[in-house]
Design a protein around this motif. Sequence first.
Motif, PDB file in Angstrom:
ATOM      1  N   GLN A  55       1.196  -1.173  -0.246  1.00 15.70           N
ATOM      2  CA  GLN A  55      -0.456   0.222   0.041  1.00 15.70           C
ATOM      3  C   GLN A  55       0.315   1.234  -0.484  1.00 15.70           C
ATOM      4  N   CYS A  56       2.102   1.541   0.766  1.00 15.94           N
ATOM      5  CA  CYS A  56       2.723   2.110   0.741  1.00 15.94           C
ATOM      6  C   CYS A  56       3.559   2.406  -0.292  1.00 15.94           C
ATOM      7  N   LEU A  57       4.041   1.484  -1.305  1.00 12.55           N
ATOM      8  CA  LEU A  57       4.940   1.480  -2.796  1.00 12.55           C
ATOM      9  C   LEU A  57       3.253   2.837  -3.670  1.00 12.55           C
ATOM     10  N   LEU A  58       2.214   2.430  -3.595  1.00 13.60           N
ATOM     11  CA  LEU A  58       1.039   2.944  -4.173  1.00 13.60           C
ATOM     12  C   LEU A  58       0.740   4.513  -3.816  1.00 13.60           C
ATOM     13  N   LEU A  59       1.222   4.379  -2.499  1.00 17.96           N
ATOM     14  CA  LEU A  59       0.441   5.665  -1.886  1.00 17.96           C
ATOM     15  C   LEU A  59       2.023   7.112  -2.178  1.00 17.96           C
ATOM     16  N   THR A  60       3.370   6.423  -2.316  1.00 16.40           N
ATOM     17  CA  THR A  60       3.819   7.255  -2.111  1.00 16.40           C
ATOM     18  C   THR A  60       4.749   7.235  -3.384  1.00 16.40           C
ATOM     19  N   GLY A  61       4.613   6.477  -4.504  1.00 10.18           N
ATOM     20  CA  GLY A  61       5.277   5.969  -5.553  1.00 10.18           C
ATOM     21  C   GLY A  61       6.821   5.859  -5.587  1.00 10.18           C
ATOM     22  N   ALA A  62       7.124   5.578  -4.253  1.00 12.18           N
ATOM     23  CA  ALA A  62       8.994   4.645  -4.265  1.00 12.18           C
ATOM     24  C   ALA A  62       9.109   3.801  -5.039  1.00 12.18           C
ATOM     25  N   ARG A  63      10.363   4.083  -5.442  1.00 11.13           N
ATOM     26  CA  ARG A  63      10.680   2.350  -5.944  1.00 11.13           C
ATOM     27  C   ARG A  63      10.967   1.216  -4.983  1.00 11.13           C
ATOM     28  N   ARG A  64      10.520  -0.159  -5.353  1.00  9.48           N
ATOM     29  CA  ARG A  64      10.543  -1.214  -4.501  1.00  9.48           C
ATOM     30  C   ARG A  64      11.277  -0.548  -3.076  1.00  9.48           C
ATOM     31  N   ASN A  65      12.681  -1.177  -3.657  1.00 12.22           N
ATOM     32  CA  ASN A  65      13.809  -1.251  -3.102  1.00 12.22           C
ATOM     33  C   ASN A  65      13.719   0.111  -2.177  1.00 12.22           C
ATOM     34  N   GLU A  66      14.633   1.682  -2.838  1.00 13.13           N
ATOM     35  CA  GLU A  66      14.187   2.564  -1.402  1.00 13.13           C
ATOM     36  C   GLU A  66      12.769   2.158  -0.108  1.00 13.13           C
ATOM     37  N   MET A  67      11.885   2.050  -0.573  1.00 16.89           N
ATOM     38  CA  MET A  67      10.544   1.592   0.583  1.00 16.89           C
ATOM     39  C   MET A  67      11.468   0.423   1.596  1.00 16.89           C
ATOM     40  N   ALA A  68      11.284  -0.822   0.482  1.00 15.54           N
ATOM     41  CA  ALA A  68      12.252  -1.672   1.172  1.00 15.54           C
ATOM     42  C   ALA A  68      13.178  -1.701   2.505  1.00 15.54           C
ATOM     43  N   ALA A  69      13.836  -0.882   1.832  1.00 14.50           N
ATOM     44  CA  ALA A  69      15.032  -0.360   3.526  1.00 14.50           C
ATOM     45  C   ALA A  69      14.915   0.822   4.126  1.00 14.50           C
ATOM     46  N   LEU A  70      12.783   1.539   4.526  1.00  9.47           N
ATOM     47  CA  LEU A  70      13.052   1.813   5.061  1.00  9.47           C
ATOM     48  C   LEU A  70      13.163   2.427   6.517  1.00  9.47           C
ATOM     49  N   GLN A  71      14.179   2.755   7.274  1.00  9.24           N
ATOM     50  CA  GLN A  71      14.536   2.745   8.785  1.00  9.24           C
ATOM     51  C   GLN A  71      13.441   3.620   9.203  1.00  9.24           C
ATOM     52  N   TRP A  72      13.139   2.898  10.628  1.00 11.10           N
ATOM     53  CA  TRP A  72      12.188   4.287  11.789  1.00 11.10           C
ATOM     54  C   TRP A  72      13.187   5.469  11.672  1.00 11.10           C
ATOM     55  N   GLU A  73      14.110   5.845  11.558  1.00 14.25           N
ATOM     56  CA  GLU A  73      15.041   6.891  11.759  1.00 14.25           C
ATOM     57  C   GLU A  73      15.095   7.826  10.975  1.00 14.25           C
ATOM     58  N   ASP A  74      14.032   7.478   9.421  1.00 13.26           N
ATOM     59  CA  ASP A  74      13.831   8.014   8.379  1.00 13.26           C
ATOM     60  C   ASP A  74      12.350   8.439   8.512  1.00 13.26           C
ATOM     61  N   VAL A  75      11.514   7.918   9.410  1.00  9.01           N
ATOM     62  CA  VAL A  75       9.997   8.582  10.087  1.00  9.01           C
ATOM     63  C   VAL A  75      10.402   9.763  11.035  1.00  9.01           C
ATOM     64  N   ASP A  76       9.480  10.697  10.549  1.00  7.48           N
ATOM     65  CA  ASP A  76       9.481  11.185  11.389  1.00  7.48           C
ATOM     66  C   ASP A  76       7.993  11.481  11.850  1.00  7.48           C
ATOM     67  N   LEU A  77       7.680  11.100  12.426  1.00  8.73           N
ATOM     68  CA  LEU A  77       5.901  11.343  13.606  1.00  8.73           C
ATOM     69  C   LEU A  77       5.817  12.627  13.880  1.00  8.73           C
TER      70      LEU A  77
END
Length: 459
Positions: free
Chosen positions: A277-299
Amino acid sequence: MAKLKLTAGRVRAFTCPADKPQAFLWDADVNGLAVRATLGAKAYIYQGRLNGKSLRVTIGDVNVWSLEEYREPKTGKVITPGARPEARRLQALIDQGRDPREVKAEVTAADIAKREKTKQANTPALEAWQAYIKARASKWSERHKADHETMSREGGQKIKRGRREGMPDKKEPGILRPLLELPLSSITRDAVAGWLEQQAYRPTRARLAVSLLGTFLNWCSDRPEYRDQVNPDACTRMKKDLPKPQAKDDCLQREQVKLWFHHVQRISNPIQATYLQCLLLTGARRNEMAALQWEDVDLTWNTLKIRDKVEGERIIPLTPYVKSLIDGLKPARVVLLHSDDALKRSPFVFASATSTSGHITEPRIAHNQALKNAGLPALSLHGLRRSFGTLAEWVECPAGVVAQIMGHKPTAIAEKHYRRRSIDLLRVWHVKIESWILEQAGIEQQKEETLKLKKSTAA
């Protein structure tokens, strides 16, 4: 010093006195020739003078060398080398002002070089290919390195992930393997042309292989150990002989969005369902989204830091629904890592306890099953990225905004030099895109960002 005409008997009887480290028996026939005896060994030597300095050269063991040379009568091949002819040859070199020791070293070096050249001429290019990867890998991305390794693999390894129905259960040899098993000197234009004829059925892969091979051959041409063997122009203008690759156009259509969400959300693995779902809603490349780390998420500020394969990294908005999906994965942050048998907190949002990378690597099986259950046509993971860009046009989002979110390089002059969009401006459009897609999916969007799937009539 006393001299005697050396004979086989005198050589055999000559020994070194017990109170001396060595003794010499000099030949009366050839000046400078002698037998040197030490405790337990005897050898012929030659001693002369070059530029006023004495020099000594060991000819060889008396058990191997005779005083005179013996040859095969019919062929003339030397059966036993002779010490006297060798001593005369050494004296001739000194008369020419040459040091016999240096001449011997030159002959030895030339012989080694000749044998090494013969060995290299018969050595598969795969050895040079491995040296090339080792020398250049530090300057490559992980994907580029993986391409080199995949294209040269031996094959025969069992397929563990991504095996589709009808596929063999073992991996095929890499596309470049047939060429790399040849010696470097045999990778010629004709060899590459013949190989290309067999690879015409997969033009995209073959084009990449030709590009990698050409770069490798150019690298070899700059290395002294390979320069004499390589044909650097073997790949020149070869790509023109391949049919042009067909552009992929798989994309989720507006009327398919609801069905896609319905079945993807039913995937039993919540990490895989959220990832797709995140791939569809962000348009990110598959490896970019797969390698997403918690430190990259600013809630707090609602942003995602995407590690971009083109620009290094980019910041995109964290939209409400994607935020709720990612926030729901927090309980899954503890996974069993490969480093030891202890439970550790994974740094990856889409963590995996089985992959060597530590994050999700093969969600296609679950995605393909969801598509099959939904009765939808085949859709690749990159097709989800393509779908984001296509569906964004329904809200009349500026093309430059979509490109910036997806990490595409700007093409127009205005985009390159005169557009610097803030994250807030991106967020306005990104939220609109997400909201429209969720509306088509029948997902209720509440003000408090508690987002849930509408009850379908089938339920």
